[in-house]
Design an enzyme around this catalytic site. Sequence first.
Site, PDB file in Angstrom:
ATOM      1  N   GLY A  33     -12.068  -1.215 -25.213  1.00 53.39           N
ATOM      2  CA  GLY A  33     -10.918  -2.111 -25.173  1.00 53.39           C
ATOM      3  C   GLY A  33     -11.101  -3.233 -26.174  1.00 53.39           C
ATOM      4  N   GLY A  36     -12.423  -9.436 -25.484  1.00 55.38           N
ATOM      5  CA  GLY A  36     -11.830 -10.294 -24.466  1.00 55.38           C
ATOM      6  C   GLY A  36     -11.055  -9.565 -23.394  1.00 55.38           C
ATOM      7  N   SER A  37     -11.061  -8.237 -23.439  1.00 58.95           N
ATOM      8  CA  SER A  37     -10.284  -7.467 -22.451  1.00 58.95           C
ATOM      9  C   SER A  37     -10.948  -7.445 -21.076  1.00 58.95           C
ATOM     10  CB  SER A  37     -10.058  -6.033 -22.947  1.00 58.95           C
ATOM     11  OG  SER A  37     -11.293  -5.371 -23.149  1.00 58.95           O
ATOM     12  N   GLY A  38     -12.259  -7.676 -21.032  1.00 59.03           N
ATOM     13  CA  GLY A  38     -12.976  -7.682 -19.752  1.00 59.03           C
ATOM     14  C   GLY A  38     -14.008  -6.593 -19.613  1.00 59.03           C
ATOM     15  N   SER A 107     -15.472   0.031 -29.587  1.00 58.19           N
ATOM     16  CA  SER A 107     -15.347   1.433 -30.029  1.00 58.19           C
ATOM     17  C   SER A 107     -13.879   1.786 -30.276  1.00 58.19           C
ATOM     18  CB  SER A 107     -16.005   2.387 -29.023  1.00 58.19           C
ATOM     19  OG  SER A 107     -15.675   2.095 -27.689  1.00 58.19           O
TER      20      SER A 107
END
Length: 198
Positions: A33, A36-38, A107
């Site tokens: 992701g 900052g997506s988690g 990735s």
Amino acid sequence: MTTNIHTTFDKIYDRRKKEEFLNQRSKVIWFTGLSGSGKTTLASGLERLLFKKGHFCQVLDGDNIRSGINNNLTFTEDDRRENIRRIAEVCKLYLNSGVITLCAFISPTNEIRDMAREIIGEEDFLEIHVNTPIEICEERDVKGLYAKARQGKIPNFTGISSPFEAPISPFYRIDTSKQEAEKAVEMLFEKVGEEISW
């Protein structure tokens, strides 16, 4: 590959015996992701929950890997590919040791994740797409990376000057803007539980 390399995999305990010892099935749980997506929050939270439930895990995170084993790589397309290739090879070693490996890496392309999947093995590669909107990722960006990328100070930044390709059919897709981290981790645990248990 040189002909002077002779592996010793046939002389050491096999994966099955190590899995039996750890009472778990080893898998690679691959979080992908935007920055900052988690991904790392979910991976570390899932590690704590799995450990609490008696599972032996290892988290591999982008910043940690790039500060050590891959500190000679940049963010060009070729170096990103090599970064993921090395990580996948490390995952394969953990897999054969019976360990559940939690990977948190941007990735960004399907091709690069398919390479990792091929190295690790389709049946052992659980792809988790952390599908958090870029606006939320930017709001969370305490390092100011998105702002620097938009100013042209960080080249090849995924989501800004470099593309991110969403997985076509991941094992699981989750948006961390829709629930608290603890709830998201519980949802993940329910999803992966059958994959790692005898």
